[in-house]
Design a protein around this motif. Structure first.
Motif, PDB file in Angstrom:
ATOM      1  N   SER A   3      35.741  16.562   8.994  1.00 34.56           N
ATOM      2  CA  SER A   3      37.161  16.245   9.131  1.00 34.56           C
ATOM      3  C   SER A   3      37.650  15.453   7.937  1.00 34.56           C
ATOM      4  O   SER A   3      38.752  15.687   7.420  1.00 34.56           O
ATOM      5  CB  SER A   3      37.399  15.457  10.421  1.00 34.56           C
ATOM      6  N   GLY A  23      41.680  19.601  13.377  1.00 33.92           N
ATOM      7  CA  GLY A  23      41.211  20.953  13.630  1.00 33.92           C
ATOM      8  C   GLY A  23      39.862  21.284  13.036  1.00 33.92           C
ATOM      9  O   GLY A  23      39.201  22.220  13.487  1.00 33.92           O
ATOM     10  N   PRO A  27      36.286  19.217  16.871  1.00 38.55           N
ATOM     11  CA  PRO A  27      36.094  20.205  17.945  1.00 38.55           C
ATOM     12  C   PRO A  27      34.762  20.944  17.836  1.00 38.55           C
ATOM     13  O   PRO A  27      34.147  21.275  18.849  1.00 38.55           O
ATOM     14  CB  PRO A  27      37.283  21.164  17.754  1.00 38.55           C
ATOM     15  N   THR A  31      31.775  21.116  20.674  1.00 44.41           N
ATOM     16  CA  THR A  31      31.280  22.432  21.093  1.00 44.41           C
ATOM     17  C   THR A  31      29.765  22.501  20.989  1.00 44.41           C
ATOM     18  O   THR A  31      29.082  22.996  21.903  1.00 44.41           O
ATOM     19  CB  THR A  31      31.906  23.542  20.221  1.00 44.41           C
ATOM     20  N   VAL A 181      39.601  14.464  26.505  1.00 42.81           N
ATOM     21  CA  VAL A 181      38.227  14.894  26.244  1.00 42.81           C
ATOM     22  C   VAL A 181      37.583  15.414  27.523  1.00 42.81           C
ATOM     23  O   VAL A 181      36.944  16.476  27.536  1.00 42.81           O
ATOM     24  CB  VAL A 181      37.396  13.736  25.658  1.00 42.81           C
ATOM     25  N   ALA A 184      38.892  18.696  28.344  1.00 39.98           N
ATOM     26  CA  ALA A 184      38.256  19.736  27.531  1.00 39.98           C
ATOM     27  C   ALA A 184      36.907  20.139  28.114  1.00 39.98           C
ATOM     28  O   ALA A 184      36.579  21.333  28.207  1.00 39.98           O
ATOM     29  CB  ALA A 184      38.083  19.238  26.089  1.00 39.98           C
ATOM     30  N   GLN A 188      36.089  23.897  29.667  1.00 39.88           N
ATOM     31  CA  GLN A 188      35.030  24.766  29.151  1.00 39.88           C
ATOM     32  C   GLN A 188      34.033  25.157  30.236  1.00 39.88           C
ATOM     33  O   GLN A 188      33.357  26.178  30.122  1.00 39.88           O
ATOM     34  CB  GLN A 188      34.316  24.093  27.965  1.00 39.88           C
ATOM     35  N   PHE A 198      34.800  27.419  23.254  1.00 44.36           N
ATOM     36  CA  PHE A 198      35.299  26.737  22.059  1.00 44.36           C
ATOM     37  C   PHE A 198      36.813  26.576  22.110  1.00 44.36           C
ATOM     38  O   PHE A 198      37.347  25.520  21.768  1.00 44.36           O
ATOM     39  CB  PHE A 198      34.905  27.514  20.795  1.00 44.36           C
ATOM     40  N   ILE A 201      37.797  23.872  24.469  1.00 47.52           N
ATOM     41  CA  ILE A 201      37.495  22.550  23.905  1.00 47.52           C
ATOM     42  C   ILE A 201      38.477  22.216  22.784  1.00 47.52           C
ATOM     43  O   ILE A 201      38.979  21.094  22.688  1.00 47.52           O
ATOM     44  CB  ILE A 201      36.045  22.516  23.381  1.00 47.52           C
ATOM     45  N   TRP A 202      38.772  23.190  21.939  1.00 43.74           N
ATOM     46  CA  TRP A 202      39.577  22.941  20.746  1.00 43.74           C
ATOM     47  C   TRP A 202      40.981  22.464  21.079  1.00 43.74           C
ATOM     48  O   TRP A 202      41.493  21.537  20.433  1.00 43.74           O
ATOM     49  CB  TRP A 202      39.638  24.225  19.914  1.00 43.74           C
ATOM     50  N   ILE A 205      41.219  18.694  22.175  1.00 42.60           N
ATOM     51  CA  ILE A 205      40.745  17.838  21.087  1.00 42.60           C
ATOM     52  C   ILE A 205      41.774  17.803  19.961  1.00 42.60           C
ATOM     53  O   ILE A 205      42.084  16.741  19.409  1.00 42.60           O
ATOM     54  CB  ILE A 205      39.381  18.335  20.557  1.00 42.60           C
ATOM     55  N   GLU A 206      42.293  18.961  19.595  1.00 47.00           N
ATOM     56  CA  GLU A 206      43.365  19.019  18.600  1.00 47.00           C
ATOM     57  C   GLU A 206      44.546  18.168  19.043  1.00 47.00           C
ATOM     58  O   GLU A 206      45.147  17.443  18.246  1.00 47.00           O
ATOM     59  CB  GLU A 206      43.803  20.479  18.412  1.00 47.00           C
TER      60      GLU A 206
END
Length: 299
Positions: A3, A23, A27, A31, A181, A184, A188, A198, A201-202, A205-206
């Motif tokens: 990141s 992004g 994430p 994952t 979180v 997420a 999932q 994914f 989760i993404w 988190i994003e």
């Protein structure tokens, strides 16, 4: 680390930078943790262990609470150590993220372990602060060299802000973050394919990173990294004591609260059905044990 390398060098302090920072990297990390069964993430354990305590039999609840507290302490400690070790081994020691040295003194390198080409030298703290605050693309620390050192600025800026924010602010940000979180993680569990997991989760988190909330384990990477690469030279308040009191402690408390905001409503709504399912499965198991060689066993 990814990141910082990608989002930190995007060259903008706008929402686009935050979107890219969110992004790329974080994430993916969550994952990998989810798909690698057996890995422990403290923020997720605040949800799972609470469910375990609520679902335990009354006679087993005290032991379950004790096991939960042990899990939280051990997991919290080793998540912190793992985050620091990851930065030291893969970023700091290798020079992927360089380190500021003032008056030939590197705050985090008392043993002179770093190569000279991994450090950026300044005569004194005033010179470094002036360069750091310089916004020109020719001489500014963060923008010069086509944003080559912007990843360092991202770490120092994050550490300085997180070491100086109000206790209550950090607590609320931690609560908002871990609610997302845990959401997420929850989403999932519904998905079956890896790519679906994914995506589930993404999205949360994003959302929480772009919004500016505080994730405990992410902070356990960003703050020590910011201190080590030179944050103390920029602001004396960027130190280990403030990291714990103004961030790690309140964000930990907030993360527990955020997990509970997801756990308790779900539990209160679904506990009757869950208990009924447990009783039904117990009755089926008891009935199955009465069959011997396909015949009903005499009472």
């Amino acid at each position: 680390m990814m990141s910082c390398q990608v989002g930190g060098r995007w060259g903008s302090s706008t929402g686009v930078n935050n979107f890219v920072f969110a992004g790329f990297g974080i994430p993916f990390g969550l994952t990998f943790i989810v798909l690698c069964q057996g890995c422990e993430l403290i923020t997720a354990n605040y949800m799972f262990c609470t469910f375990a305590c609520l679902a335990a039999k009354p006679e087993d609840r005290a032991a379950e609470i004790k096991a939960t507290l042990i899990n939280w302490v051990v997991c919290w400690t080793f998540n912190l150590l793992g985050a620091i070790l990851h930065f030291v081994v893969f970023a700091w020691q290798t020079g992927l993220i360089m380190t500021v040295a003032v008056d030939n003194d590197n705050y985090a390198d008392s043993g002179n372990a770093l190569e000279h080409n991994n450090m950026i030298y300044y005569k004194n703290s005033e010179d470094f602060i002036a360069a750091y605050l310089d916004t020109s693309e020719e001489t500014g620390f963060c923008k010069s060299g086509n944003y080559a050192k912007a990843n360092i600025c991202k770490l120092i800026g994050a550490a300085q802000k997180k070491c100086t924010q109000h206790f209550g602010t950090a607590l609320i940000r931690g609560a908002g973050c871990n609610w997302m979180v845990c959401l997420a993680i929850w989403l999932q569990m519904i998905a079956t394919e890896p790519i679906s997991k994914f995506i589930m989760i993404w999205l949360p988190i994003e959302l929480f990173i772009s919004s500016g909330f505080d994730h405990l384990v992410v902070n356990e990477f960003l703050i020590p990294a910011g201190i080590m690469v030179g944050g103390k030279y920029y602001d004396d308040r960027c130190n280990w004591g403030n990291a714990f009191w103004f961030n790690f402690v309140p964000v930990t408390l907030g993360s527990i609260v955020g997990a509970w905001f997801l756990v308790f409503p779900f539990w209160l709504i679904n506990k009757d059905g869950w208990y009924a399912g447990v009783k039904q499965r117990a009755a089926i198991t008891e009935a199955e044990t009465k069959f011997v060689d396909g015949k009903v066993e005499d009472a």
